[in-house]
Enzyme design. Structure first.
Site, PDB file in Angstrom:
ATOM      1  N   GLU A  36       2.474 -20.784  -3.099  1.00  0.00           N
ATOM      2  CA  GLU A  36       2.967 -19.568  -2.919  1.00  0.00           C
ATOM      3  C   GLU A  36       3.311 -19.294  -1.451  1.00  0.00           C
ATOM      4  O   GLU A  36       2.898 -18.254  -0.817  1.00  0.00           O
ATOM      5  CB  GLU A  36       2.195 -18.213  -3.389  1.00  0.00           C
ATOM      6  N   PRO A  37       3.990 -19.934  -0.668  1.00  0.00           N
ATOM      7  CA  PRO A  37       4.389 -19.675   0.596  1.00  0.00           C
ATOM      8  C   PRO A  37       5.269 -18.402   0.948  1.00  0.00           C
ATOM      9  O   PRO A  37       6.256 -18.282   0.196  1.00  0.00           O
ATOM     10  CB  PRO A  37       5.129 -20.918   1.227  1.00  0.00           C
ATOM     11  N   CYS A  87       5.103   7.651  19.388  1.00  0.00           N
ATOM     12  CA  CYS A  87       4.178   8.440  20.143  1.00  0.00           C
ATOM     13  C   CYS A  87       2.641   7.694  19.798  1.00  0.00           C
ATOM     14  O   CYS A  87       1.766   8.387  19.100  1.00  0.00           O
ATOM     15  CB  CYS A  87       4.272   9.882  19.253  1.00  0.00           C
ATOM     16  N   TYR A 120       6.782 -10.018   6.879  1.00  0.00           N
ATOM     17  CA  TYR A 120       5.884  -9.136   7.027  1.00  0.00           C
ATOM     18  C   TYR A 120       6.346  -7.898   8.326  1.00  0.00           C
ATOM     19  O   TYR A 120       5.397  -7.379   8.979  1.00  0.00           O
ATOM     20  CB  TYR A 120       4.304  -9.399   7.500  1.00  0.00           C
TER      21      TYR A 120
HETATM   22  C1  PLP Z   1       0.086 -12.816   0.664  1.00  0.00           C
HETATM   23  C2  PLP Z   1       0.109 -13.875  -0.544  1.00  0.00           C
HETATM   24  C3  PLP Z   1       0.602 -15.015  -0.394  1.00  0.00           C
HETATM   25  C4  PLP Z   1       1.715 -15.346   0.753  1.00  0.00           C
HETATM   26  O1  PLP Z   1       1.068 -15.480   1.923  1.00  0.00           O
HETATM   27  P1  PLP Z   1       1.587 -15.712   3.210  1.00  0.00           P
HETATM   28  O2  PLP Z   1       0.936 -15.954   4.310  1.00  0.00           O
HETATM   29  O3  PLP Z   1       2.921 -15.237   3.332  1.00  0.00           O
HETATM   30  O4  PLP Z   1       2.066 -17.345   2.756  1.00  0.00           O
HETATM   31  C5  PLP Z   1       0.633 -15.901  -1.502  1.00  0.00           C
HETATM   32  N1  PLP Z   1      -0.051 -15.456  -2.663  1.00  0.00           N
HETATM   33  C6  PLP Z   1      -0.833 -14.457  -2.795  1.00  0.00           C
HETATM   34  C7  PLP Z   1      -1.489 -14.350  -3.891  1.00  0.00           C
HETATM   35  C8  PLP Z   1      -0.853 -13.569  -1.733  1.00  0.00           C
HETATM   36  O5  PLP Z   1      -1.535 -12.428  -1.774  1.00  0.00           O
END
Ligand code: PLP
Length: 463
Positions: free
Chosen positions: A320-321, A391, A421
């Site tokens: 899950e990148p 501020c 992000y």
């Molecule tokens: C945040 C997250 C990701 C992605 O993380 P990256 O650092 O953007 O690759 C993948 N899987 C889960 C469950 C997450 O919480």
């Protein structure tokens, strides 16, 4: 990461303060391809271009601050992940890094799946026409409404994060006459962050069900008994901005250990394993991220080896990148408003955005680089801190960096690697208007998320 507190050679400031900064690059006009998106370069006049368009033109047309997203680069990176993992694995883009309908369409076209973790992200994915089977629904406290919506839509998997949720999702699925495919998110006691990982971290965090003490095994036991659920696998996400693969190695070892226990106890081999995201990118020239094909090879080998040792059929892997795909594809374009030298310290460069468009520096002490992009300069480097217009003295975009000593109001500067992000965590602090995301490709630009207006703000303020 090598850091020197005292860069060599004569510099704009005679005395440089202590800090975490590298020596200035030999040529401040050079754009390190590690931190800039693929189509970035300079034209004959020294103006930075992206997707064939000069940033001066983009600033004129779309204003500043603006996130400028290199669509070709995004597609290249998405495709590289897809290709690297091949047909026997799935790549889920983590939508929380940055999500818009255009992005969903690009992912769809490049064959990626999508992670969402809220009703809003799910709505965006569905509105863009992503097929629900290719969507995974995450989150540690999904509301019953969100769960029902996801089940009704037919999402490919819901990742369960607690004992209550196991029952909740099963109940909702059953009441809708469905059997929901689910994964169970566990914490394996590995915590990975950038350059270190801890193999014996306390599972003291809100996500996942701890492997320790048999809780994860108990969660699987309960889920397997519920008619509303089809348990397809185990999920583990160990951290963010990770460069070192050894954390994944330990995590995979422990996840496979659980799969083996499940096989031994229940006689079922769960078909999938999700190793999460968290792969690092280069924010500065000091970072050396791995290529997707190296990551795919390493993860596949680790899982295959562990499964062979446990005499399990190798499950289908998913990853899950988020950051690793979108992060490097965008930069934030700012106009310099003031340049304030503080003798013996550094020069504060104020831009027309700040912590409202990039909270990561304030929140995580994140490091960024910055460049003058509307022209080149041969002036001596000066140590700067790029700050916003909010501020709040912690309103810092780039903590320590070098820019040419002749930097002046009206210059355009850009902070690379802000694709992940930044827009997704942007706020309206000080009633700032969140910047647009402008996608550029092959000499054409289009707004994929427009700039907020004061009318947008006042519409929510019902008086
Ligand atoms: C945040 C997250 C990701 C992605 O993380 P990256 O650092 O953007 O690759 C993948 N899987 C889960 C469950 C997450 O919480």
């Amino acid at each position: 990461m090598s850091r020197s507190a005292h860069p060599a050679g004569p510099r704009h400031a005679d005395v440089l303060p202590e800090g975490h900064y590298s020596a200035p690059a030999d040529d401040l006009n050079a754009l390190d391809p590690k931190v800039w998106s693929h189509t970035v370069g300079r034209d004959a006049d020294g103006v930075v271009t992206v997707g064939g368009l000069p940033v001066t033109q983009l600033a004129e047309e779309y204003g500043t601050p603006a996130y400028v997203l290199d669509e070709a680069d995004f597609r290249d990176r998405a495709r590289a992940w897809r290709t690297a993992f091949g047909a026997d694995a799935d790549v889920f883009y983590a939508g929380k890094a940055f999500l818009s309908r255009a992005v969903v369409r690009w992912l769809d076209e490049e064959g990626l799946n999508l992670d969402v973790c809220s009703g809003g992200e799910l709505a965006t994915a569905l509105a863009a026409g992503m097929s629900a089977e290719r969507i995974a629904f995450h989150g540690n406290n999904k509301s019953p409404e969100e769960i029902e919506r996801a089940v009704r839509a037919g999402v490919g998997r819901i990742v369960l994060d607690s004992f209550q949720e196991i029952v909740r999702v099963a109940h909702i699925a059953q009441s809708l006459g469905k059997r929901q495919r689910v994964q169970i998110r566990i914490t394996v006691g590995v915590e990975a962050h950038t350059h270190e990982f801890i193999a014996t971290a306390h599972e003291d965090q809100k996500f996942g069900i701890p492997l320790a003490g048999g809780q994860a095994a108990e969660a699987v036991r309960r889920a397997l008994q519920l008619d509303g659920l089809e348990v397809i696998g185990i999920h583990s996400h160990i951290g963010s901005q990770i460069f070192d693969m050894s954390g994944f190695e330990v995590a995979a070892h422990r996840v496979v250990g659980l799969l083996k226990d499940i096989r031994d106890e229940h006689g079922v081999e769960l078909p999938e394993i999700d190793l999460g995201g968290g792969l690092g990118i280069a924010y500065t020239s000091d970072d050396d991220p791995r290529e997707p094909h190296e990551i795919a090879k390493a993860l596949t080998e680790i899982v295959t080896r562990e499964c062979e040792a446990a005499r399990l059929a190798t499950p289908r892997i998913s990853v899950e990148p988020g950051r690793a795909i979108v992060g490097p594809t965008a930069f934030t374009l700012y106009e310099v408003g003031t340049v304030k030298p503080l003798d013996g310290l550094r020069t504060y460069v104020s831009v027309d955005g700040g912590m409202s468009d990039n909270i990561r520096t304030a929140l995580y002490d994140a490091e960024y680089s910055v460049a003058l992009v509307s022209r080149t300069s041969d002036a001596e480097p000066m140590l700067v801190r790029v700050v916003g217009k909010h501020c709040e003295s912690g309103d810092i975009v780039v903590k320590d960096a070098f820019l040419p000593g002749d930097l002046a109001p009206g210059d355009l500067i850009a902070v690379p690697a802000t694709g992940a992000y930044c827009r997704s965590m942007a706020s309206n602090y000080n009633h700032a208007l969140r910047p647009p995301v402008v996608a550029v490709r092959d000499g054409a630009a289009r707004v994929i998320v427009r700039r907020e207006t004061e009318e947008d703000l006042l519409r929510l303020d019902v008086g």
